[in-house]
Enzyme design. Structure first.
Site, PDB file in Angstrom:
ATOM      1  N   ASP A   1       0.826  -1.196   0.000  1.00 58.59           N
ATOM      2  CA  ASP A   1       0.000   0.000   0.000  1.00 58.59           C
ATOM      3  C   ASP A   1       0.865   1.252   0.000  1.00 58.59           C
ATOM      4  O   ASP A   1       0.367   2.370  -0.095  1.00 58.59           O
ATOM      5  CB  ASP A   1      -0.994  -0.006   1.155  1.00 58.59           C
ATOM      6  CG  ASP A   1      -0.343  -0.081   2.529  1.00 58.59           C
ATOM      7  OD1 ASP A   1       0.903  -0.078   2.610  1.00 58.59           O
ATOM      8  OD2 ASP A   1      -1.086  -0.160   3.529  1.00 58.59           O
TER       9      ASP A   1
ATOM     10  N   LYS B   1      -0.878  -9.479   2.893  1.00 59.20           N
ATOM     11  CA  LYS B   1      -0.249  -8.941   4.094  1.00 59.20           C
ATOM     12  C   LYS B   1      -1.222  -8.016   4.793  1.00 59.20           C
ATOM     13  O   LYS B   1      -1.947  -7.255   4.134  1.00 59.20           O
ATOM     14  CB  LYS B   1       1.036  -8.176   3.772  1.00 59.20           C
ATOM     15  CG  LYS B   1       1.746  -7.633   5.019  1.00 59.20           C
ATOM     16  CD  LYS B   1       3.072  -6.985   4.674  1.00 59.20           C
ATOM     17  CE  LYS B   1       2.916  -5.597   4.106  1.00 59.20           C
ATOM     18  NZ  LYS B   1       2.332  -4.621   5.084  1.00 59.20           N
TER      19      LYS B   1
ATOM     20  N   GLU C   1      -1.722  -5.583   8.660  1.00 60.66           N
ATOM     21  CA  GLU C   1      -1.024  -4.979   9.779  1.00 60.66           C
ATOM     22  C   GLU C   1      -1.753  -5.243  11.087  1.00 60.66           C
ATOM     23  O   GLU C   1      -2.980  -5.328  11.123  1.00 60.66           O
ATOM     24  CB  GLU C   1      -0.913  -3.458   9.574  1.00 60.66           C
ATOM     25  CG  GLU C   1      -0.097  -3.061   8.355  1.00 60.66           C
ATOM     26  CD  GLU C   1       0.025  -1.557   8.186  1.00 60.66           C
ATOM     27  OE1 GLU C   1       0.651  -1.131   7.191  1.00 60.66           O
ATOM     28  OE2 GLU C   1      -0.496  -0.791   9.036  1.00 60.66           O
TER      29      GLU C   1
ATOM     30  N   GLU D   1       8.849  -3.624  11.335  1.00 63.47           N
ATOM     31  CA  GLU D   1       9.230  -2.316  10.789  1.00 63.47           C
ATOM     32  C   GLU D   1       9.572  -1.331  11.898  1.00 63.47           C
ATOM     33  O   GLU D   1       8.800  -1.128  12.837  1.00 63.47           O
ATOM     34  CB  GLU D   1       8.104  -1.734   9.929  1.00 63.47           C
ATOM     35  CG  GLU D   1       8.469  -0.393   9.312  1.00 63.47           C
ATOM     36  CD  GLU D   1       7.512   0.085   8.242  1.00 63.47           C
ATOM     37  OE1 GLU D   1       7.724   1.197   7.727  1.00 63.47           O
ATOM     38  OE2 GLU D   1       6.564  -0.658   7.916  1.00 63.47           O
TER      39      GLU D   1
END
Length: 280
Positions: A61, A130, A132, A198
């Protein structure tokens, strides 16, 4: 119908005559092999990375910023990413293609996540998705995996939550690190085949990597993770400003500008098109 059971001798650059799978990723972790992942958003660039042997490509994204020009990933929609994902799939033959579920496409619950994940596999040909988050998305991860949709998790600085974080900040210090560790273990138990870490401290990323049997993929998480990922425009020097964790391996922006200026000069002077570029 014959079923191939061959696995690449190495994940990066290995030749299989087929797509990389979640089993190949798991085997690389068992071997202790580190491997690279890059983003991709179009067929031509994806083909370059596939030919280079990159085993996993993420249609992130992050397209919100590097493709569509937004200031964050939040405005990106499923309809934005599906054609980009389909293009990357068509441009490759070996890499596993992972598609990001954008903000607002899975947070509402299991039904929404299943609908979105199925669209990426059916309409775009993605091989995995994926998403989050930690504990709050465990029901979605479990349901997606049960439905046959491989899930790559993402912890630490999760860009879709940037407004809640108060900006792009390092995550996982102090007690937050223990929560991140617990989330990582819960995501593994829920069936995620890998987890992106991250912008977390190196020591925490190393501990998480050692604690999990699934691969960790670092971006701003130090050298101790199983894999590393970068946005390709950052890696290649196309974006003007990059984070501390980015290494620029080329200056593609300067090369493109030079080519454009040379083309423009040839047009203005009448040098282009020359006889070799003209039909008779």
């Amino acid at each position: 119908m014959s079923v191939s059971t061959s696995r690449p001798t190495t994940l990066y650059g290995g030749q299989t005559g087929r797509r990389v799978t979640v089993r190949d990723i798991a085997a690389a972790k068992e071997r202790g092999e580190k491997w690279p992942m890059l983003t991709a958003y179009d067929a031509l660039t994806a083909r370059v990375f596939d030919d280079a042997g990159i085993p996993v490509l993420l249609v992130g994204d992050s397209a919100g910023m590097v493709v569509f020009g937004h200031e964050s990933t939040i405005p990106v929609t499923v309809d934005d990413l599906i054609p980009l994902t389909a293009a990357v799939v068509r441009g490759t033959s070996r890499a596993m293609i992972v598609a990001d579920l954008p903000f607002g496409a899975y947070q509402a619950g299991v039904a929404e996540a299943l609908h979105t994940g199925a669209r990426f596999l059916k309409e775009a040909g993605a091989h995995a998705i994926k998403l989050e988050g930690g504990r709050r998305v465990l029901p979605q991860v479990e349901a997606l995996v049960a439905a046959g949709i491989p899930v790559m998790a993402h912890l630490g600085l999760t860009p879709q939550s940037v407004n809640a974080f108060g900006g792009y900040r390092v995550q996982g210090r102090g007690e937050d690190g223990e929560r991140l560790m617990a989330d990582a273990k819960d995501l593994e138990a829920a069936g995620a085949f890998s987890v992106v870490l991250e912008c977390v401290p190196t020591e925490l990323a190393e501990r998480v990597t050692a604690a999990l049997s699934i691969p960790t993929i670092g971006i701003g998480a130090g050298p101790g993770t199983d894999a590393q990922v970068l946005v390709w425009q950052d890696m290649a020097g196309l974006t003007p400003h990059t984070a501390k964790f980015v290494k620029r391996y080329a200056e593609v922006g300067g090369v493109l500008r030079g080519a454009a200026e040379e083309f423009a000069a040839d047009v203005v002077s009448g040098v282009f098109p020359g006889p070799e570029h003209t039909y008779r």
